[in-house]
Design a protein around this motif. Structure first.
Motif, PDB file in Angstrom:
ATOM      1  N   GLY A   1       0.805  -1.216   0.000  1.00  0.00           N
ATOM      2  CA  GLY A   1       0.000   0.000   0.000  1.00  0.00           C
ATOM      3  C   GLY A   1       0.839   1.267   0.000  1.00  0.00           C
ATOM      4  N   PHE A   2       2.022   1.199   0.559  1.00  0.00           N
ATOM      5  CA  PHE A   2       2.908   2.359   0.554  1.00  0.00           C
ATOM      6  C   PHE A   2       3.465   2.654  -0.831  1.00  0.00           C
ATOM      7  N   PHE A   3       3.589   1.633  -1.664  1.00  0.00           N
ATOM      8  CA  PHE A   3       4.156   1.808  -2.992  1.00  0.00           C
ATOM      9  C   PHE A   3       3.121   2.211  -4.041  1.00  0.00           C
ATOM     10  N   VAL A   4       1.876   1.794  -3.865  1.00  0.00           N
ATOM     11  CA  VAL A   4       0.904   1.943  -4.946  1.00  0.00           C
ATOM     12  C   VAL A   4      -0.296   2.794  -4.570  1.00  0.00           C
ATOM     13  N   VAL A   5      -0.952   2.504  -3.482  1.00  0.00           N
ATOM     14  CA  VAL A   5      -2.251   3.089  -3.163  1.00  0.00           C
ATOM     15  C   VAL A   5      -2.077   4.334  -2.307  1.00  0.00           C
ATOM     16  N   LYS A   6      -2.841   5.365  -2.633  1.00  0.00           N
ATOM     17  CA  LYS A   6      -2.789   6.579  -1.824  1.00  0.00           C
ATOM     18  C   LYS A   6      -3.630   6.436  -0.560  1.00  0.00           C
ATOM     19  N   GLU A   7      -4.845   5.901  -0.697  1.00  0.00           N
ATOM     20  CA  GLU A   7      -5.667   5.673   0.491  1.00  0.00           C
ATOM     21  C   GLU A   7      -5.378   4.282   1.028  1.00  0.00           C
ATOM     22  N   LYS A   8      -5.297   4.180   2.320  1.00  0.00           N
ATOM     23  CA  LYS A   8      -4.952   2.907   2.953  1.00  0.00           C
ATOM     24  C   LYS A   8      -6.215   2.089   3.210  1.00  0.00           C
ATOM     25  N   GLY A   9      -6.098   0.789   3.033  1.00  0.00           N
ATOM     26  CA  GLY A   9      -7.198  -0.115   3.335  1.00  0.00           C
ATOM     27  C   GLY A   9      -7.098  -0.574   4.776  1.00  0.00           C
ATOM     28  N   GLY A  10      -8.060  -1.331   5.187  1.00  0.00           N
ATOM     29  CA  GLY A  10      -8.054  -1.862   6.541  1.00  0.00           C
ATOM     30  C   GLY A  10      -7.279  -3.167   6.629  1.00  0.00           C
ATOM     31  N   LEU A  11      -7.324  -3.766   7.780  1.00  0.00           N
ATOM     32  CA  LEU A  11      -6.583  -4.998   8.042  1.00  0.00           C
ATOM     33  C   LEU A  11      -7.028  -6.121   7.113  1.00  0.00           C
ATOM     34  N   ILE A  12      -8.333  -6.299   6.953  1.00  0.00           N
ATOM     35  CA  ILE A  12      -8.850  -7.374   6.090  1.00  0.00           C
ATOM     36  C   ILE A  12      -8.405  -7.157   4.645  1.00  0.00           C
ATOM     37  N   TRP A  13      -8.479  -5.913   4.168  1.00  0.00           N
ATOM     38  CA  TRP A  13      -8.042  -5.585   2.809  1.00  0.00           C
ATOM     39  C   TRP A  13      -6.559  -5.925   2.636  1.00  0.00           C
ATOM     40  N   ASN A  14      -5.735  -5.535   3.613  1.00  0.00           N
ATOM     41  CA  ASN A  14      -4.302  -5.821   3.542  1.00  0.00           C
ATOM     42  C   ASN A  14      -4.021  -7.320   3.520  1.00  0.00           C
ATOM     43  N   ILE A  15      -4.747  -8.079   4.319  1.00  0.00           N
ATOM     44  CA  ILE A  15      -4.558  -9.535   4.341  1.00  0.00           C
ATOM     45  C   ILE A  15      -4.931 -10.138   2.992  1.00  0.00           C
ATOM     46  N   ILE A  16      -6.057  -9.730   2.441  1.00  0.00           N
ATOM     47  CA  ILE A  16      -6.503 -10.263   1.148  1.00  0.00           C
ATOM     48  C   ILE A  16      -5.495  -9.929   0.050  1.00  0.00           C
ATOM     49  N   ILE A  17      -5.078  -8.669  -0.017  1.00  0.00           N
ATOM     50  CA  ILE A  17      -4.112  -8.251  -1.036  1.00  0.00           C
ATOM     51  C   ILE A  17      -2.782  -8.972  -0.842  1.00  0.00           C
ATOM     52  N   GLY A  18      -2.348  -9.107   0.408  1.00  0.00           N
ATOM     53  CA  GLY A  18      -1.090  -9.795   0.687  1.00  0.00           C
ATOM     54  C   GLY A  18      -1.127 -11.268   0.340  1.00  0.00           C
ATOM     55  N   LEU A  19      -2.247 -11.936   0.649  1.00  0.00           N
ATOM     56  CA  LEU A  19      -2.357 -13.367   0.327  1.00  0.00           C
ATOM     57  C   LEU A  19      -2.396 -13.602  -1.178  1.00  0.00           C
ATOM     58  N   ILE A  20      -3.201 -12.818  -1.875  1.00  0.00           N
ATOM     59  CA  ILE A  20      -3.242 -12.953  -3.338  1.00  0.00           C
ATOM     60  C   ILE A  20      -1.904 -12.532  -3.933  1.00  0.00           C
ATOM     61  N   GLY A  21      -1.304 -11.493  -3.358  1.00  0.00           N
ATOM     62  CA  GLY A  21       0.010 -11.046  -3.810  1.00  0.00           C
ATOM     63  C   GLY A  21       1.077 -12.109  -3.632  1.00  0.00           C
TER      64      GLY A  21
END
Length: 85
Positions: A18-38
């Protein structure tokens, strides 16, 4: 214990991406989903270029791989969102 570590690594990878791409930060669930798929995307991409070895099997290599995949995923996500506007 492995599930907890997987969720933790996914959350860390999504948060870092999220620090590299997205300007608005997501929540914990969003980060987990993006990280797992990533993690899947990063592993697939690194496999395509032939990056293998003991580095990528360590916990820090797995997080780096997941961050790479999450950055690519978020870049594609943002591009699609812009095209649909």
């Amino acid at each position: 214990m492995n599930i907890i570590l997987t969720l933790l690594f996914g959350a860390i990878a999504g948060w870092l991406a999220g620090f590299f791409v997205v300007k608005e930060k997501g929540g914990l669930i969003w980060n987990i989903i993006i990280g797992l798929i990533g993690g899947f995307v990063g592993g697939w991409l690194l496999g395509l270029i032939g990056a293998s070895g003991s580095f990528w099997s360590q916990w820090y290599g797995q997080i780096i791989s997941a961050v790479i995949g999450a950055v690519v995923l978020l870049f594609i996500w943002n591009t699609v969102k812009k095209l649909l506007k």
